[in-house]
Design a protein around this motif. Structure first.
Motif, PDB file in Angstrom:
ATOM      1  N   PHE A 129      -4.074  38.588  65.727  1.00  0.00           N
ATOM      2  CA  PHE A 129      -4.630  38.188  67.026  1.00  0.00           C
ATOM      3  C   PHE A 129      -5.517  39.338  67.505  1.00  0.00           C
ATOM      4  CE2 PHE A 129      -0.785  35.769  66.605  1.00  0.00           C
ATOM      5  CZ  PHE A 129      -0.993  34.573  67.300  1.00  0.00           C
ATOM      6  N   SER A 130      -6.723  39.025  67.962  1.00  0.00           N
ATOM      7  CA  SER A 130      -7.604  40.073  68.478  1.00  0.00           C
ATOM      8  C   SER A 130      -7.889  39.857  69.958  1.00  0.00           C
ATOM      9  CB  SER A 130      -8.911  40.103  67.689  1.00  0.00           C
ATOM     10  OG  SER A 130      -9.504  38.825  67.665  1.00  0.00           O
ATOM     11  N   VAL A 131      -8.016  40.972  70.670  1.00  0.00           N
ATOM     12  CA  VAL A 131      -8.371  40.936  72.099  1.00  0.00           C
ATOM     13  C   VAL A 131      -9.429  41.997  72.360  1.00  0.00           C
ATOM     14  CG1 VAL A 131      -6.115  40.067  72.873  1.00  0.00           C
ATOM     15  CG2 VAL A 131      -6.487  42.536  72.718  1.00  0.00           C
ATOM     16  N   LEU A 132     -10.040  41.957  73.551  1.00  0.00           N
ATOM     17  CA  LEU A 132     -11.021  42.974  73.915  1.00  0.00           C
ATOM     18  C   LEU A 132     -10.315  44.321  74.057  1.00  0.00           C
ATOM     19  CD1 LEU A 132     -13.035  40.879  76.542  1.00  0.00           C
ATOM     20  CD2 LEU A 132     -13.785  41.522  74.232  1.00  0.00           C
ATOM     21  N   PRO A 133     -11.029  45.423  73.836  1.00  0.00           N
ATOM     22  CA  PRO A 133     -10.379  46.741  73.903  1.00  0.00           C
ATOM     23  C   PRO A 133      -9.813  47.059  75.292  1.00  0.00           C
ATOM     24  CG  PRO A 133     -12.770  46.946  73.607  1.00  0.00           C
ATOM     25  CD  PRO A 133     -12.435  45.501  73.429  1.00  0.00           C
ATOM     26  N   THR A 134     -10.291  46.373  76.310  1.00  0.00           N
ATOM     27  CA  THR A 134      -9.807  46.592  77.678  1.00  0.00           C
ATOM     28  C   THR A 134      -8.496  45.853  77.963  1.00  0.00           C
ATOM     29  OG1 THR A 134     -11.285  44.786  78.282  1.00  0.00           O
ATOM     30  CG2 THR A 134     -12.069  47.014  78.741  1.00  0.00           C
ATOM     31  N   ALA A 135      -8.123  44.931  77.089  1.00  0.00           N
ATOM     32  CA  ALA A 135      -6.882  44.165  77.302  1.00  0.00           C
ATOM     33  C   ALA A 135      -5.679  44.991  76.853  1.00  0.00           C
ATOM     34  CB  ALA A 135      -6.944  42.853  76.528  1.00  0.00           C
ATOM     35  N   GLU A 163      -4.538  46.099  61.815  1.00  0.00           N
ATOM     36  CA  GLU A 163      -4.912  46.948  62.953  1.00  0.00           C
ATOM     37  C   GLU A 163      -6.217  47.699  62.676  1.00  0.00           C
ATOM     38  OE1 GLU A 163      -2.173  50.137  64.082  1.00  0.00           O
ATOM     39  OE2 GLU A 163      -2.854  49.919  66.158  1.00  0.00           O
ATOM     40  N   HIS A 164      -6.313  48.214  61.443  1.00  0.00           N
ATOM     41  CA  HIS A 164      -7.491  48.988  61.058  1.00  0.00           C
ATOM     42  C   HIS A 164      -8.770  48.153  61.162  1.00  0.00           C
ATOM     43  CE1 HIS A 164     -10.117  51.578  58.714  1.00  0.00           C
ATOM     44  NE2 HIS A 164     -10.370  50.548  57.918  1.00  0.00           N
ATOM     45  N   ILE A 165      -8.739  46.970  60.611  1.00  0.00           N
ATOM     46  CA  ILE A 165      -9.947  46.130  60.590  1.00  0.00           C
ATOM     47  C   ILE A 165     -10.353  45.727  62.006  1.00  0.00           C
ATOM     48  CG2 ILE A 165     -10.894  43.893  59.843  1.00  0.00           C
ATOM     49  CD1 ILE A 165     -10.617  45.619  57.438  1.00  0.00           C
ATOM     50  N   ILE A 166      -9.370  45.339  62.800  1.00  0.00           N
ATOM     51  CA  ILE A 166      -9.692  44.882  64.160  1.00  0.00           C
ATOM     52  C   ILE A 166     -10.219  46.043  65.009  1.00  0.00           C
ATOM     53  CG2 ILE A 166      -8.667  43.975  66.304  1.00  0.00           C
ATOM     54  CD1 ILE A 166      -6.972  42.096  64.587  1.00  0.00           C
ATOM     55  N   LYS A 167      -9.611  47.213  64.864  1.00  0.00           N
ATOM     56  CA  LYS A 167     -10.030  48.404  65.598  1.00  0.00           C
ATOM     57  C   LYS A 167     -11.447  48.822  65.201  1.00  0.00           C
ATOM     58  CE  LYS A 167      -7.243  52.306  67.147  1.00  0.00           C
ATOM     59  NZ  LYS A 167      -6.189  53.238  66.733  1.00  0.00           N
ATOM     60  N   ASN A 168     -11.660  48.786  63.893  1.00  0.00           N
ATOM     61  CA  ASN A 168     -12.943  49.168  63.322  1.00  0.00           C
ATOM     62  C   ASN A 168     -14.103  48.340  63.876  1.00  0.00           C
ATOM     63  OD1 ASN A 168     -13.910  51.080  61.602  1.00  0.00           O
ATOM     64  ND2 ASN A 168     -13.883  49.759  59.797  1.00  0.00           N
ATOM     65  N   ARG A 169     -13.796  47.110  64.242  1.00  0.00           N
ATOM     66  CA  ARG A 169     -14.819  46.219  64.774  1.00  0.00           C
ATOM     67  C   ARG A 169     -14.898  46.283  66.301  1.00  0.00           C
ATOM     68  NH1 ARG A 169     -16.120  41.199  61.315  1.00  0.00           N
ATOM     69  NH2 ARG A 169     -15.935  42.046  59.224  1.00  0.00           N
ATOM     70  N   GLY A 170     -14.133  47.211  66.885  1.00  0.00           N
ATOM     71  CA  GLY A 170     -14.235  47.433  68.329  1.00  0.00           C
ATOM     72  C   GLY A 170     -13.290  46.604  69.180  1.00  0.00           C
ATOM     73  N   SER A 224      -5.657  44.775  68.418  1.00  0.00           N
ATOM     74  CA  SER A 224      -4.727  43.827  67.812  1.00  0.00           C
ATOM     75  C   SER A 224      -3.530  43.643  68.735  1.00  0.00           C
ATOM     76  CB  SER A 224      -4.288  44.401  66.465  1.00  0.00           C
ATOM     77  OG  SER A 224      -3.419  43.528  65.812  1.00  0.00           O
ATOM     78  N   ILE A 225      -3.015  42.442  68.834  1.00  0.00           N
ATOM     79  CA  ILE A 225      -1.816  42.223  69.661  1.00  0.00           C
ATOM     80  C   ILE A 225      -0.584  42.711  68.910  1.00  0.00           C
ATOM     81  CG2 ILE A 225      -0.318  40.509  70.767  1.00  0.00           C
ATOM     82  CD1 ILE A 225      -2.687  38.973  71.609  1.00  0.00           C
ATOM     83  N   ARG A 226       0.106  43.689  69.513  1.00  0.00           N
ATOM     84  CA  ARG A 226       1.166  44.375  68.768  1.00  0.00           C
ATOM     85  C   ARG A 226       2.508  43.652  68.779  1.00  0.00           C
ATOM     86  NH1 ARG A 226       1.199  47.576  73.610  1.00  0.00           N
ATOM     87  NH2 ARG A 226      -0.767  48.454  72.954  1.00  0.00           N
ATOM     88  N   VAL A 267       0.123  45.448  63.574  1.00  0.00           N
ATOM     89  CA  VAL A 267      -0.259  46.846  63.783  1.00  0.00           C
ATOM     90  C   VAL A 267       0.485  47.704  62.759  1.00  0.00           C
ATOM     91  CG1 VAL A 267      -0.757  46.641  66.255  1.00  0.00           C
ATOM     92  CG2 VAL A 267       1.580  47.130  65.493  1.00  0.00           C
ATOM     93  N   HIS A 268       0.080  48.962  62.713  1.00  0.00           N
ATOM     94  CA  HIS A 268       0.747  49.918  61.840  1.00  0.00           C
ATOM     95  C   HIS A 268       2.185  50.120  62.327  1.00  0.00           C
ATOM     96  CE1 HIS A 268       1.387  53.595  59.552  1.00  0.00           C
ATOM     97  NE2 HIS A 268       1.856  54.123  60.666  1.00  0.00           N
ATOM     98  N   ILE A 269       3.157  50.002  61.416  1.00  0.00           N
ATOM     99  CA  ILE A 269       4.549  50.328  61.758  1.00  0.00           C
ATOM    100  C   ILE A 269       5.077  51.325  60.735  1.00  0.00           C
ATOM    101  CG2 ILE A 269       5.111  48.152  62.937  1.00  0.00           C
ATOM    102  CD1 ILE A 269       6.523  47.322  60.251  1.00  0.00           C
ATOM    103  N   MET A 270       6.125  52.054  61.101  1.00  0.00           N
ATOM    104  CA  MET A 270       6.621  53.124  60.226  1.00  0.00           C
ATOM    105  C   MET A 270       7.340  52.577  59.001  1.00  0.00           C
ATOM    106  SD  MET A 270       5.372  55.731  61.489  1.00  0.00           S
ATOM    107  CE  MET A 270       6.152  57.078  60.610  1.00  0.00           C
TER     108      MET A 270
END
Ligand code: MN
Ligand code: MN
Length: 298
Positions: free
Chosen positions: A190-196, A138-145, A148-150, A171-174
């Protein structure tokens, strides 16, 4: 080397080779069914068997698309194409995927999934938790804008079993689960656009099936078909078109229909991004060791 390890490594090598060769074949104007058939045949030619039908998923389809017989679907310029290859050697599995970008503007999104995969693999060794890999993805995908598909995850692989219980979240889970030495996992961000939405929903039934159990099969043709499915694919997913080619004509179609109606076999739904956003994927198979993990599908 012990025999299972030998087979795992061999399956991984075949899967990697097929994935790399398939990458070159995904081009505008090519039929999806030809890609699926080519990959499945390549696996056999290299001495393995498909662990599931080669999945070719376009754009908003994240997973579980394999061509039915006579599929007219074509690859077009602008498509984002996931090629997902599964191989088994004596039931020992390899699962690997790549995204081919026919839209240059989406290249960075596909690279984000690749980078997340590499970073997640680096966190994995005996004693670390599945949650660490998930947080990293999640961190890497977010960092690149990107997002991540949760609700899609990597998964443990066992002999003849593609989804063997433990998951590698995207993604991050507890609360995570400990990775154990010798366990085999498919890791697949899996990566998607931030608007998805960053979520998938069940779509139409796919051409990918699994055997459930024998129920109320009356015709001889259907009985013969279900025996073939059980002995040939065991607990592994299979393509409808594989079976229908083996049992050609209307009799085959009717027998297949009987198996579906009796729920002796069931179809996997296609997995579609909730907001119809385009999806990129990267996947490798790893064996957990005390020092880290061995990627079998490089
Ligand atoms: Mn896969
Ligand atoms: Mn997988």
């Amino acid at each position: 080397m012990s025999e299972p390890l030998d087979s795992l490594i061999k399956a991984g090598k075949i899967a990697a080779q097929v994935r790399e060769r398939m990458k070159e074949k995904v081009k505008p104007g090519v039929k999806v069914i030809d890609l699926c058939d080519t990959a499945d045949k390549m696996i056999e030619d290299l001495g393995g068997k498909p662990a599931f039908p080669c999945n070719i998923c376009i754009d908003r389809v994240a997973a579980h698309y394999a061509s039915p017989l006579n599929d007219p679907t074509m690859i077009k310029q602008g498509h984002l194409v996931k090629v997902d290859v599964g191989v088994h050697v004596d039931g020992y599995l390899a699962d690997t995927a790549i995204t081919v970008c026919l839209d240059p503007s989406l290249k960075k999104m596909a690279e984000a999934a690749e980078a997340a995969l590499e970073a997640a693999i680096k966190t994995m060794k005996a004693g670390t938790k599945t949650s660490e890999a998930g947080a990293m993805i999640e961190h890497i995908i977010k960092n690149r804008g990107f997002k991540s598909i949760r609700n899609l995850t990597g998964h443990k692989l066992s002999r003849y079993i593609v989804h063997a219980g433990k998951s590698i979240p995207n993604v991050h889970i507890m609360i995570g689960e400990k990775l154990l030495e010798g366990e085999v996992f498919a890791v697949e961000p899996f990566s998607v656009l931030p608007t998805a939405a960053g979520e998938v929903r069940d779509g139409a039934p796919s051409n990918i099936y699994r055997f459930d159990r024998n129920r109320n099969i009356s015709s001889t043709a259907a009985k013969e078909m279900v025996n073939f499915i059980q002995s040939e694919y065991k607990t592994l997913p299979f393509a409808g078109r594989w079976v229908l080619r083996r049992f050609p004509g209307i009799d085959g179609v009717n027998a297949f229909d009987e198996l579906l109606k009796s729920k002796s076999i069931t179809s996997y739904p296609q997995l579609i991004e909730k907001t119809n956003g385009v999806v990129a994927q990267a996947e490798h198979t790893v064996i957990i060791t005390n020092e880290g993990c061995t990627v079998t599908t490089r």
